[in-house]
Design a protein around this motif. Sequence first.
Motif, PDB file in Angstrom:
ATOM      1  N   LYS A  27      -1.938  29.233  35.248  1.00  0.00           N
ATOM      2  CA  LYS A  27      -1.155  28.019  35.697  1.00  0.00           C
ATOM      3  C   LYS A  27       0.254  28.854  36.345  1.00  0.00           C
ATOM      4  O   LYS A  27       1.229  28.211  36.641  1.00  0.00           O
ATOM      5  N   LYS A  28       0.398  30.232  36.108  1.00  0.00           N
ATOM      6  CA  LYS A  28       1.322  31.069  36.550  1.00  0.00           C
ATOM      7  C   LYS A  28       2.779  30.705  36.089  1.00  0.00           C
ATOM      8  O   LYS A  28       3.901  30.784  36.691  1.00  0.00           O
ATOM      9  N   ILE A  29       2.598  30.526  34.708  1.00  0.00           N
ATOM     10  CA  ILE A  29       3.931  30.351  33.817  1.00  0.00           C
ATOM     11  C   ILE A  29       4.457  31.530  33.779  1.00  0.00           C
ATOM     12  O   ILE A  29       5.821  31.785  33.441  1.00  0.00           O
ATOM     13  N   VAL A  30       3.623  32.445  33.621  1.00  0.00           N
ATOM     14  CA  VAL A  30       3.866  33.970  33.259  1.00  0.00           C
ATOM     15  C   VAL A  30       3.549  34.753  34.655  1.00  0.00           C
ATOM     16  O   VAL A  30       2.569  34.112  35.449  1.00  0.00           O
ATOM     17  N   SER A  31       4.264  35.826  34.701  1.00  0.00           N
ATOM     18  CA  SER A  31       3.802  36.781  36.017  1.00  0.00           C
ATOM     19  C   SER A  31       2.519  37.374  36.264  1.00  0.00           C
ATOM     20  O   SER A  31       1.897  37.364  37.238  1.00  0.00           O
ATOM     21  N   GLY A  32       1.825  37.194  34.927  1.00  0.00           N
ATOM     22  CA  GLY A  32       0.610  37.952  34.840  1.00  0.00           C
ATOM     23  C   GLY A  32       0.348  38.155  33.326  1.00  0.00           C
ATOM     24  O   GLY A  32       1.293  38.104  32.675  1.00  0.00           O
ATOM     25  N   PRO A  33      -0.863  38.663  33.102  1.00  0.00           N
ATOM     26  CA  PRO A  33      -1.098  39.131  31.612  1.00  0.00           C
ATOM     27  C   PRO A  33      -0.240  40.074  30.971  1.00  0.00           C
ATOM     28  O   PRO A  33      -0.128  40.071  29.781  1.00  0.00           O
ATOM     29  N   SER A  34       0.184  41.041  31.820  1.00  0.00           N
ATOM     30  CA  SER A  34       1.063  42.107  31.162  1.00  0.00           C
ATOM     31  C   SER A  34       2.518  41.584  30.980  1.00  0.00           C
ATOM     32  O   SER A  34       3.163  42.246  30.038  1.00  0.00           O
ATOM     33  N   ALA A  35       2.804  40.157  31.207  1.00  0.00           N
ATOM     34  CA  ALA A  35       3.952  39.569  30.908  1.00  0.00           C
ATOM     35  C   ALA A  35       3.968  39.190  29.413  1.00  0.00           C
ATOM     36  O   ALA A  35       4.778  38.303  28.757  1.00  0.00           O
ATOM     37  N   VAL A  36       2.628  39.124  28.806  1.00  0.00           N
ATOM     38  CA  VAL A  36       2.376  38.187  27.366  1.00  0.00           C
ATOM     39  C   VAL A  36       2.039  39.617  26.430  1.00  0.00           C
ATOM     40  O   VAL A  36       1.309  40.415  26.723  1.00  0.00           O
ATOM     41  N   THR A  37       2.749  39.530  25.368  1.00  0.00           N
ATOM     42  CA  THR A  37       2.743  40.419  24.223  1.00  0.00           C
ATOM     43  C   THR A  37       2.095  39.581  23.054  1.00  0.00           C
ATOM     44  O   THR A  37       2.552  38.652  22.661  1.00  0.00           O
TER      45      THR A  37
END
Length: 248
Positions: A27-37
């Motif tokens: 849903k593009k709440i984050v810029s991409g997977p790399s924005a999640v830790t």
Amino acid sequence: MTENYLSVGFVGSGMMASALMSGLVAKKIVSGPSAVTCSDVWQPSLDKAKEKGFNATKSNADVIEASKDAVIIAVKPFVVADVCQDIAKVNSDAVIISIAAGVTLDFLQSKLPGRRVVRVMPNTPCLVGEAASGFALGTACTDNDRKIVESIFGSVGVAKEIKEVLLNAVTGLSGSGPAYVYQFIEALADGGVRSGLPRAAALELAAQTVKGAAEMVLQTGTHPGQLKDNVTSPGGTTIAGVEALERG
């Protein structure tokens, strides 16, 4: 929040957390997977997260330091106190969101004094992007925290703000509710099989019937009783079935 994207972290990377992470990306709440830790003590969970492009670590501190907007506690309830200790050691302005069942806001606020905390009750349809989640904000939370929670959990379904005293009711309704619906789907399918339908066809038709009926309620806003009446013609088979259900 930068450029309308969120920076989100997960302590715990099990099925529910994994579904949320995927929803945030989709849903593009984050810029991409790399924005999640995310962190976890179980290496296979970390391996799966890495395969999807998420930043995976065994250090909870790394998660908290990397996550500027929200940290989600997605562990078993008995582990929450230890996780809170790790969070308290790191200077962070992120809102802390717990999806651990039964862990109260009072408990979270006692373990994380001065921090903004939120309690959320999601349900398992989160795994297919159709969750029904209730959430309650802690006393220090802001309107922006509310928006963050709605964005995160809205990425995998519906998120409704509820008074914490009513979250137990949410647990009984939407938390446990899928199990009751599964039983109903199974019973519908069994009825189809008893009438001669192949099992696979009966199950698919039963599940789609429930899905379609739910969408009718959500999209039309019509009371379920009225929708039921719309199907039950006088002297017909449907009203005979309704009578049998009411007899029990």
